[in-house]
Design a protein around this motif. Structure first.
Motif, PDB file in Angstrom:
ATOM      1  N   MET A   1       0.841  -1.198   0.000  1.00 36.14           N
ATOM      2  CA  MET A   1       0.000   0.000   0.000  1.00 36.14           C
ATOM      3  C   MET A   1       0.882   1.256   0.000  1.00 36.14           C
ATOM      4  N   THR A   2       0.626   2.185  -0.905  1.00 36.14           N
ATOM      5  CA  THR A   2       1.406   3.414  -0.984  1.00 36.14           C
ATOM      6  C   THR A   2       1.017   4.359   0.142  1.00 36.14           C
ATOM      7  N   PRO A   3       2.006   4.871   0.891  1.00 31.54           N
ATOM      8  CA  PRO A   3       1.683   5.805   1.972  1.00 31.54           C
ATOM      9  C   PRO A   3       0.992   7.051   1.434  1.00 31.54           C
ATOM     10  N   ALA A   4       0.128   7.627   2.263  1.00 32.12           N
ATOM     11  CA  ALA A   4      -0.549   8.847   1.862  1.00 32.12           C
ATOM     12  C   ALA A   4       0.453   9.991   1.737  1.00 32.12           C
ATOM     13  N   THR A   5       0.188  10.896   0.808  1.00 28.64           N
ATOM     14  CA  THR A   5       1.045  12.066   0.654  1.00 28.64           C
ATOM     15  C   THR A   5       0.746  13.056   1.776  1.00 28.64           C
ATOM     16  N   PRO A   6       1.738  13.447   2.572  1.00 26.97           N
ATOM     17  CA  PRO A   6       1.490  14.347   3.695  1.00 26.97           C
ATOM     18  C   PRO A   6       1.123  15.740   3.222  1.00 26.97           C
ATOM     19  N   GLN A   7       0.366  16.443   4.032  1.00 29.38           N
ATOM     20  CA  GLN A   7       0.010  17.812   3.723  1.00 29.38           C
ATOM     21  C   GLN A   7       1.120  18.751   4.184  1.00 29.38           C
ATOM     22  N   PRO A   8       1.440  19.771   3.379  1.00 32.28           N
ATOM     23  CA  PRO A   8       2.464  20.734   3.800  1.00 32.28           C
ATOM     24  C   PRO A   8       2.072  21.401   5.114  1.00 32.28           C
ATOM     25  N   ARG A   9       3.059  21.744   5.901  1.00 34.62           N
ATOM     26  CA  ARG A   9       2.793  22.396   7.183  1.00 34.62           C
ATOM     27  C   ARG A   9       2.440  23.871   7.009  1.00 34.62           C
ATOM     28  N   TRP A  10       2.759  24.437   5.836  1.00 34.67           N
ATOM     29  CA  TRP A  10       2.409  25.826   5.546  1.00 34.67           C
ATOM     30  C   TRP A  10       2.420  26.016   4.035  1.00 34.67           C
ATOM     31  N   SER A  11       1.892  27.142   3.592  1.00 36.78           N
ATOM     32  CA  SER A  11       1.872  27.453   2.166  1.00 36.78           C
ATOM     33  C   SER A  11       2.242  28.919   1.980  1.00 36.78           C
ATOM     34  N   LEU A  12       2.439  29.329   0.732  1.00 35.31           N
ATOM     35  CA  LEU A  12       2.786  30.721   0.467  1.00 35.31           C
ATOM     36  C   LEU A  12       1.686  31.675   0.918  1.00 35.31           C
ATOM     37  N   GLN A  13       0.439  31.173   0.954  1.00 43.14           N
ATOM     38  CA  GLN A  13      -0.663  32.025   1.394  1.00 43.14           C
ATOM     39  C   GLN A  13      -0.552  32.392   2.882  1.00 43.14           C
ATOM     40  N   ASP A  14       0.250  31.641   3.614  1.00 41.21           N
ATOM     41  CA  ASP A  14       0.434  31.936   5.036  1.00 41.21           C
ATOM     42  C   ASP A  14       1.451  33.044   5.284  1.00 41.21           C
ATOM     43  N   ILE A  15       2.186  33.444   4.251  1.00 43.44           N
ATOM     44  CA  ILE A  15       3.218  34.469   4.401  1.00 43.44           C
ATOM     45  C   ILE A  15       2.643  35.831   4.014  1.00 43.44           C
ATOM     46  N   SER A  16       2.828  36.819   4.872  1.00 48.80           N
ATOM     47  CA  SER A  16       2.231  38.148   4.671  1.00 48.80           C
ATOM     48  C   SER A  16       3.117  39.013   3.774  1.00 48.80           C
ATOM     49  N   PHE A  17       3.258  38.611   2.525  1.00 49.32           N
ATOM     50  CA  PHE A  17       4.118  39.364   1.609  1.00 49.32           C
ATOM     51  C   PHE A  17       3.657  40.812   1.463  1.00 49.32           C
ATOM     52  N   ASP A  18       2.353  41.061   1.569  1.00 45.07           N
ATOM     53  CA  ASP A  18       1.828  42.424   1.413  1.00 45.07           C
ATOM     54  C   ASP A  18       2.197  43.319   2.591  1.00 45.07           C
ATOM     55  N   HIS A  19       2.678  42.721   3.682  1.00 43.97           N
ATOM     56  CA  HIS A  19       3.001  43.503   4.877  1.00 43.97           C
ATOM     57  C   HIS A  19       4.502  43.604   5.126  1.00 43.97           C
ATOM     58  N   ILE A  20       5.294  43.283   4.106  1.00 48.21           N
ATOM     59  CA  ILE A  20       6.745  43.411   4.252  1.00 48.21           C
ATOM     60  C   ILE A  20       7.111  44.876   4.483  1.00 48.21           C
TER      61      ILE A  20
END
Length: 274
Positions: A1-20
């Motif tokens: 059985m192939t292991p499930a693909t883990p979910q990323p712990r964060w994404s680019l949407q979590d980074i406040s680029f607009d508030h740099i």
């Protein structure tokens, strides 16, 4: 059985680029070259991953983790750093600089450069993850800009997580290979000597020559850049943590480990800060 693909712990949407808070960092060219160079190295992770996946064709679990978790997370680091660089320095031609770096660096990533045994390559990957987690720990501590501190903290946490997986697979292979501490030490020292040398030079060279058309970035320029980084390293690099991570595959007796850590920490501080 192939292991499930883990979910990323964060994404680019979590980074406040607009508030740099650009004014805190935009005038510092050393930060520009450091972050642009890091974004190039991380963005080439698919090449490293493909080499490793092919090498560990005897281990479906390792192959699955390398291809489904490690590679996507490394590539996400590259995308996030690229987004940060372009948010602060929007006129930088990132694509042209990355293409120049890839042309120069790709020939150095041949399959033959992998470790001579499966355990030794996993131990070597522990060295690499020690270096990257320490590097981003330094960025997190040194950053004058809050969004960069947040981004560096997330990447650092990923790199520590990756170290744990590489160490786990090292232990699995070591049960069969039973390499001596002396053999392990030689491989670890060899990989330590390689870390952050050619890839850093080529990445910063590509960023510099793209950003400064018609100018050449030399080894002397790189040495001067490294000397300027020495102050950051002395103040912010997590030397003791790095030494403990490097020693872990050696499985030293507790008393020897306790004695070695402060000695090697002092030695590492002298070497890296010069």
């Amino acid at each position: 059985m192939t292991p499930a693909t883990p979910q990323p712990r964060w994404s680019l949407q979590d980074i406040s680029f607009d508030h740099i808070q650009k004014e805190r960092i935009v005038q510092d060219q050393d930060w520009f070259y450091l972050l642009a160079g890091a974004s190039f190295v991380e963005s080439l992770a698919d090449l490293y991953a493909h080499n490793l996946v092919a090498y560990y064709d005897d281990n479906p679990s390792a192959q699955h983790w390398l291809g489904r978790e490690w590679e996507p997370e490394e590539l996400q680091h590259g995308r996030a750093l690229r987004a940060y660089v372009l948010a602060v320095w929007p006129d930088f031609d990132w694509e042209a600089a990355y293409a120049a770096f890839e042309r120069a660096y790709r020939p150095l990533c041949a399959d033959g450069l992998l470790g001579p045994t499966k355990a030794l390559e996993m131990a070597a990957r522990c060295v690499v993850e020690t270096g990257t987690s320490s590097f981003y720990g330094m960025i997190q501590a040194a950053s004058p800009e809050p969004v960069l501190r947040d981004l560096a903290a997330r990447i650092r946490a990923d790199e520590v997580h990756h170290y744990k997986y590489f160490y786990r697979y090292f232990r699995e292979y070591q049960q069969h290979e039973r390499l001596s501490r002396w053999r392990l030490l030689r491989e670890l020292l060899r990989r330590i000597a390689e870390v952050d040398q050619e890839d850093s030079f080529l990445a910063i060279k590509a960023a510099y020559e793209t950003h400064n058309r018609g100018q050449t970035f030399s080894r002397a320029d790189f040495d001067a850049y490294r000397r300027r980084m020495g102050n950051w390293i002395q103040r912010y690099y997590p030397f003791e943590m790095a030494v403990k991570m490097l020693l872990k595959p050696m499985d030293l007796p507790r008393l020897l480990q306790r004695a070695a850590v402060p000695l090697l920490t002092r030695k590492a501080r002298k070497v890296l800060a010069n």
